[in-house]
Structures are given as C-alpha cells and as structure tokens.
Design a protein around this motif. Sequence first.
Motif, PDB file in Angstrom:
ATOM      1  N   PHE A  80      76.938 -11.182  19.114  1.00  0.00           N
ATOM      2  CA  PHE A  80      77.041 -12.252  18.117  1.00  0.00           C
ATOM      3  C   PHE A  80      76.664 -13.598  18.747  1.00  0.00           C
ATOM      4  CE2 PHE A  80      79.498 -15.643  16.114  1.00  0.00           C
ATOM      5  CZ  PHE A  80      79.019 -15.556  14.815  1.00  0.00           C
ATOM      6  N   ARG A  81      77.170 -13.842  19.956  1.00  0.00           N
ATOM      7  CA  ARG A  81      76.890 -15.107  20.648  1.00  0.00           C
ATOM      8  C   ARG A  81      75.388 -15.276  20.905  1.00  0.00           C
ATOM      9  NH1 ARG A  81      76.323 -17.351  25.477  1.00  0.00           N
ATOM     10  NH2 ARG A  81      76.435 -15.489  26.746  1.00  0.00           N
ATOM     11  N   ARG A  82      74.697 -14.179  21.138  1.00  0.00           N
ATOM     12  CA  ARG A  82      73.269 -14.231  21.469  1.00  0.00           C
ATOM     13  C   ARG A  82      72.381 -13.771  20.308  1.00  0.00           C
ATOM     14  NH1 ARG A  82      73.107 -10.833  27.080  1.00  0.00           N
ATOM     15  NH2 ARG A  82      75.054 -11.588  27.959  1.00  0.00           N
ATOM     16  N   ILE A  83      72.891 -13.768  19.113  1.00  0.00           N
ATOM     17  CA  ILE A  83      72.221 -13.120  17.976  1.00  0.00           C
ATOM     18  C   ILE A  83      70.764 -13.545  17.786  1.00  0.00           C
ATOM     19  CG2 ILE A  83      72.926 -14.698  16.132  1.00  0.00           C
ATOM     20  CD1 ILE A  83      73.650 -11.656  14.874  1.00  0.00           C
ATOM     21  N   ASN A  84      70.442 -14.773  18.114  1.00  0.00           N
ATOM     22  CA  ASN A  84      69.056 -15.240  17.932  1.00  0.00           C
ATOM     23  C   ASN A  84      68.109 -14.712  18.999  1.00  0.00           C
ATOM     24  OD1 ASN A  84      69.624 -16.707  15.600  1.00  0.00           O
ATOM     25  ND2 ASN A  84      70.363 -18.435  16.806  1.00  0.00           N
ATOM     26  N   LYS A  85      68.645 -14.034  20.004  1.00  0.00           N
ATOM     27  CA  LYS A  85      67.818 -13.495  21.086  1.00  0.00           C
ATOM     28  C   LYS A  85      67.732 -11.963  21.049  1.00  0.00           C
ATOM     29  CE  LYS A  85      69.004 -17.323  24.087  1.00  0.00           C
ATOM     30  NZ  LYS A  85      69.717 -17.739  25.285  1.00  0.00           N
ATOM     31  N   VAL A  86      68.389 -11.344  20.067  1.00  0.00           N
ATOM     32  CA  VAL A  86      68.426  -9.888  19.963  1.00  0.00           C
ATOM     33  C   VAL A  86      67.297  -9.440  19.042  1.00  0.00           C
ATOM     34  CG1 VAL A  86      69.842  -7.906  19.297  1.00  0.00           C
ATOM     35  CG2 VAL A  86      70.923  -9.916  20.322  1.00  0.00           C
ATOM     36  N   ASN A  87      66.466  -8.518  19.531  1.00  0.00           N
ATOM     37  CA  ASN A  87      65.358  -8.070  18.680  1.00  0.00           C
ATOM     38  C   ASN A  87      65.834  -7.011  17.685  1.00  0.00           C
ATOM     39  OD1 ASN A  87      65.003  -5.370  19.742  1.00  0.00           O
ATOM     40  ND2 ASN A  87      63.814  -6.208  21.449  1.00  0.00           N
ATOM     41  N   VAL A 112      74.102  -1.603  15.724  1.00  0.00           N
ATOM     42  CA  VAL A 112      74.866  -1.331  14.504  1.00  0.00           C
ATOM     43  C   VAL A 112      75.023   0.165  14.269  1.00  0.00           C
ATOM     44  CG1 VAL A 112      74.388  -3.577  13.449  1.00  0.00           C
ATOM     45  CG2 VAL A 112      72.906  -1.636  12.923  1.00  0.00           C
ATOM     46  N   TRP A 113      74.003   0.957  14.638  1.00  0.00           N
ATOM     47  CA  TRP A 113      74.131   2.418  14.549  1.00  0.00           C
ATOM     48  C   TRP A 113      75.294   2.880  15.418  1.00  0.00           C
ATOM     49  CZ3 TRP A 113      74.285   6.246  18.150  1.00  0.00           C
ATOM     50  CH2 TRP A 113      74.250   7.556  17.661  1.00  0.00           C
ATOM     51  N   ALA A 114      75.379   2.350  16.619  1.00  0.00           N
ATOM     52  CA  ALA A 114      76.440   2.759  17.543  1.00  0.00           C
ATOM     53  C   ALA A 114      77.823   2.427  16.986  1.00  0.00           C
ATOM     54  CB  ALA A 114      76.245   2.083  18.901  1.00  0.00           C
ATOM     55  N   LEU A 166      79.994  -9.595  13.465  1.00  0.00           N
ATOM     56  CA  LEU A 166      78.624  -9.258  13.862  1.00  0.00           C
ATOM     57  C   LEU A 166      77.832  -8.730  12.665  1.00  0.00           C
ATOM     58  CD1 LEU A 166      76.400  -8.899  15.964  1.00  0.00           C
ATOM     59  CD2 LEU A 166      77.415  -6.665  16.529  1.00  0.00           C
ATOM     60  N   PHE A 167      78.416  -7.798  11.917  1.00  0.00           N
ATOM     61  CA  PHE A 167      77.708  -7.228  10.777  1.00  0.00           C
ATOM     62  C   PHE A 167      77.401  -8.295   9.712  1.00  0.00           C
ATOM     63  CE2 PHE A 167      77.727  -2.413  10.831  1.00  0.00           C
ATOM     64  CZ  PHE A 167      77.885  -2.317  12.198  1.00  0.00           C
ATOM     65  N   GLU A 168      78.330  -9.188   9.479  1.00  0.00           N
ATOM     66  CA  GLU A 168      78.090 -10.266   8.504  1.00  0.00           C
ATOM     67  C   GLU A 168      76.978 -11.194   8.966  1.00  0.00           C
ATOM     68  OE1 GLU A 168      81.920 -12.036   7.810  1.00  0.00           O
ATOM     69  OE2 GLU A 168      82.526 -10.429   6.438  1.00  0.00           O
TER      70      GLU A 168
END
Length: 102
Positions: free
Chosen positions: A69-76, A84-86, A97-99
């Motif tokens: 969540f903290r790095r959300i803009n850097k996650v491809n 999210v599958w995990a 995180l999901f929101e």
Amino acid sequence: FNSQAMANTVWAFATAGIAARTLFEAIAAEALRRINEFNSQAMANTVWAFAKAGIAARTLFGAIAAETFRRINKVNSQEMANTVWAFATAGIAARTLFEAIA
C-alpha cells in the motif's frame, strides 16, 4: 539470504509442491525483520508462494499489505495481480490495499 533469495526460495518450494513449513516459517520471520529490503516483485512472489503452499502467515501478509500500500504507485500490474491473488487464495483480508487498488 537477501530478499530476492528468500522470495525465490519459497517460490521454488511452492512451485514444486513442497510445503516445508519450518522453512516457510523461518523465511517469514526473517522477511518480517527485513520487509523494507523487499522490492514489489519479491513481496508479490513471497505472498504468492505462501498462498500456493497453503501456509497463511498472517503477520507477514499484513506487513506486505502495508508495504505494498505504501508503495502502490511503484507496483506494476503483474505484481499487483499476484499479490491480490495470494491474499484471496490465503483467505486473508487486506481491505485498505484492496480499496486502494479498486
């Protein structure tokens, strides 16, 4: 081991269908101490491996959810999909995180 080595190790065991609980628990404990060293791919691969192996390390999943969540803009998109599958497969909620992804 560095973060990539830890992620690769649990990924390899999970892919081989070997749920070596003691190994997974040791890596979870070490990963928690060093979560800031994990990049987004290593975090995604780690939770994927735990979910695939059927080992729900809730504390580790929580730390990875917070860090993702903290790095959300850097996650491809692939890393996000694997993450999210995990969480869904492991049955672990990560509402914030999901929101953020939605």
